[in-house]
Scaffold this motif. Structure first.
Motif, short mmCIF file in Angstrom:
data_model
loop_
_atom_site.label_atom_id
_atom_site.label_comp_id
_atom_site.label_asym_id
_atom_site.label_seq_id
_atom_site.Cartn_x
_atom_site.Cartn_y
_atom_site.Cartn_z
N GLU A 1 0.84 -1.19 0.00
CA GLU A 1 0.00 0.00 0.00
C GLU A 1 0.88 1.25 0.00
O GLU A 1 1.85 1.33 0.74
N LEU A 2 0.50 2.22 -0.82
CA LEU A 2 1.24 3.48 -0.89
C LEU A 2 0.23 4.62 -0.88
O LEU A 2 -0.47 4.86 -1.86
N HIS A 3 0.16 5.31 0.26
CA HIS A 3 -0.79 6.41 0.44
C HIS A 3 -0.04 7.72 0.24
O HIS A 3 0.93 8.01 0.95
N VAL A 4 -0.46 8.52 -0.73
CA VAL A 4 0.18 9.79 -1.04
C VAL A 4 -0.80 10.93 -0.76
O VAL A 4 -1.93 10.93 -1.26
N GLU A 5 -0.35 11.89 0.02
CA GLU A 5 -1.13 13.10 0.29
C GLU A 5 -0.40 14.29 -0.33
O GLU A 5 0.80 14.46 -0.11
N ILE A 6 -1.12 15.07 -1.12
CA ILE A 6 -0.54 16.28 -1.69
C ILE A 6 -0.61 17.37 -0.64
O ILE A 6 -1.68 17.73 -0.16
N GLY B 1 2.56 2.95 -8.31
CA GLY B 1 1.97 2.00 -7.37
C GLY B 1 1.10 2.62 -6.31
O GLY B 1 0.72 1.94 -5.35
N VAL B 2 0.73 3.91 -6.43
CA VAL B 2 -0.09 4.58 -5.42
C VAL B 2 -1.42 3.85 -5.26
O VAL B 2 -2.12 3.56 -6.23
N THR B 3 -1.78 3.56 -3.99
CA THR B 3 -3.06 2.90 -3.70
C THR B 3 -4.08 3.84 -3.07
O THR B 3 -5.28 3.53 -3.07
N ALA B 4 -3.63 4.96 -2.50
CA ALA B 4 -4.55 5.94 -1.91
C ALA B 4 -4.01 7.34 -2.19
O ALA B 4 -2.82 7.60 -1.99
N LEU B 5 -4.87 8.22 -2.68
CA LEU B 5 -4.45 9.57 -3.06
C LEU B 5 -5.37 10.60 -2.43
O LEU B 5 -6.60 10.52 -2.55
#
Length: 538
Positions: free
Chosen positions: A240-245, A265-269
């Motif tokens: 899992e890869l969660h990225v927050e801008i 591979g981002v799973t949550a944005l």
């Protein structure tokens, strides 16, 4: 038995297992005087004290005596405690401890006698990075969360030597608390499975973390396209890869458009909300997001520039399970048709959208389980009632739309509905009876009613075999409710603004029902469950 909110400690039933002593929005102050209201609570396992400003060392020792089985404890704003007082915690079988704004905590030495598995520390500014290195001696720790604490490479190297540390969350609030490159100190964390950090990684840090053998989930922030490029080594992560801008510095969507090539591979944005003079998603942004084939969680709420055609690429996201579209104007049947074509979608937030009843038709063919349409006034009571066609629905939030009997009767037929939060208009006892027949309903939160609450209405809910939590906000007029109507209810937690006699309160306690008339905790419903909460504790 679990209780979320209390304001009257003396009313606790003997078998209570979980207590959160706070008011909605701001914690109630807990102190030595509060403990005098407590009797011996042998079953109490969890106690959350959002504000313990008046709790002294003597009070903490008294708390240990009355609640000897505590396994989870949260202490916030405990300004009067000393390190000697904290040592009293060693007499408890604690497994989880949260300390938030406890100035006396200058080292972890007072905690050495505990066999903790989970530790959360926040805003304890005198607990410096060198002191944190001593955590490596806590061999049972499985998770550590540090909020607004300074860390160094040496401190993280010490944490990486902990044999059972599986989860680590580092939220520094601002970049002055952590130097660039520090996260490389986790390179030896061979047991680490979940990691959350609150700023972009350097390439060296990304390379170090990509080499962790058991890392399954990583949460981080990016601000600019160059940040995305530096995270490229994480492409081999495979979990899992969660990225927050970061909304503080991102002023356009370039970082979002860079993700498919830099971090596929981002799973949550989680992009920031839209502002008139700042960040805003565009059709090109959505097209880029649609190339993130592993994406499972996405929030596009507030980006008014997104229209029907802009959202169509989302149908390519076969694994998307949670989607936020709150505050979008003009959601038409085309948009809900797009949502119906997303086979994995389970959680959907459409709150405060310009949504008309005809737009719901296509959505009824979806498999959505948690939905919010709060503030969508265009739906009206009849439109909300039409959601009875969404047979998979387990949770529904419809705040701001006064529902009537017909809508309640239709919603009461939903076979899987467990949690309902709503406002009520011109309803009668028949509407409550319909909700009492809902086969799976466990929690009902009523935010407002245009008519007073009556005994006949409560009688309609008394027959429910599944209802566990019933709550009415303070705005609901319950002055006419009788003690007999309260006694007839078979719920475990009851919140209603009335004043039963002492005998009725005692009867409710004997029946295993926790009662409060504060009306302050109603409203705890979210359609989207965040993949990794980075909010401060308490």
């Amino acid at each position: 038995m679990s209780v979320y909110l209390i304001s009257e400690l003396g009313a606790l039933p003997d078998d209570v297992e979980e207590v959160a002593y706070r008011s909605y929005g701001s914690p109630s102050t807990f102190g030595d005087a509060s403990i005098k209201q407590l009797k011996r609570l042998r079953h109490l396992r969890t106690l959350r004290l959002g504000s313990a400003k008046r709790l002294t060392d003597a009070g903490l020792r008294a708390l240990v005596a009355v609640a000897p089985a505590l396994e989870t404890l949260e202490l916030g704003d405990a300004y009067a405690l000393t390190e000697a007082g904290l040592a009293a915690l060693a007499d408890l079988p604690l497994r989880s401890l949260t300390l938030w704004r406890v100035p006396a905590l200058t080292s972890v030495a007072p905690l050495r006698g505990l066999r903790l598995r989970h530790l959360r520390v926040g805003a304890c500014y005198d607990l410096d990075a060198p002191a944190l290195t001593a955590l490596e001696h806590f061999e049972d720790l499985e998770s550590v969360e540090l909020f607004r604490q300074r860390v160094t490479t040496t401190a993280l190297q010490a944490l990486s030597r902990m044999p059972r540390l599986r989860a680590l969350q580092l939220n520094h609030h601002d970049d002055t608390m952590v130097r660039r490159g520090v996260y490389a100190g986790l390179a030896g964390a061979s047991a680490l499975e979940r990691l959350a950090v609150s700023r972009p990684l350097s390439r060296a840090e990304a390379e170090a973390l990509a080499g962790l053998p058991r890392l399954q989930a990583l949460s981080l922030k990016v601000r600019h396209p160059r940040d995305v490029a530096e995270q490229a080594p994480l492409g081999a992560l495979g979990g899992e890869l969660h990225v927050e801008i970061d909304d503080a510095l991102a002023t356009d969507d370039r970082a979002v458009r860079a993700l498919p090539d830099g971090l596929p591979g981002v799973t949550a944005l989680e992009p920031p909300p839209a502002f008139d003079d700042g960040f805003s998603l565009t059709r090109a942004s959505v097209s880029a997001i649609a190339r993130l084939r592993h994406l499972r969680w996405l929030d596009l709420g507030g980006h008014e520039a997104l229209a029907d055609r802009s959202l169509w690429p989302l149908t390519e996201l076969d694994h998307l399970t949670a989607l936020g579209l709150s505050s979008l104007p003009g959601l038409t049947p085309k948009v809900t048709g797009i949502l119906a074509n997303m086979p994995s979608l389970k959680e959907l937030d459409l709150s405060w959208c310009a949504l008309e009843p005809d737009a719901l038709g296509p959505l009824l063919a979806s498999s959505v389980e948690r939905l919010s349409v709060g503030g969508c006034e265009g739906l009206g009571s009849a439109g909300v009632g039409a959601l009875a066609g969404l047979r998979s629905l387990k949770g529904l939030g419809v705040r701001g739309i006064p529902l009537e009997d017909d809508a309640l009767e239709r919603l009461g037929g939903l076979p899987a509905l467990e949690h309902l939060l709503l406002d009520l208009g011109a309803v009668s006892a028949a509407g409550f009876t319909a909700m009492g027949r809902a086969p799976a309903l466990q929690q009902l939160d009523v935010m407002g009613m245009s008519a007073p609450l009556t005994d006949a209405m409560l009688a309609g809910l008394a027959a429910s075999p599944t209802l566990k939590t019933l709550a009415f906000a303070q705005e609901v007029d319950a002055s006419a409710i009788s003690d007999d109507a309260l006694r007839a209810l078979r719920v475990r937690a009851l919140e209603v603004s009335c004043k039963p006699t002492r005998a009725t309160r005692a009867a409710l306690r004997r029946a295993g029902t926790f009662f409060t008339n504060s009306g302050e905790h109603v409203g705890g419903y979210r359609a989207l469950s965040r993949p990794w909460e980075q909010d401060a504790p308490l």
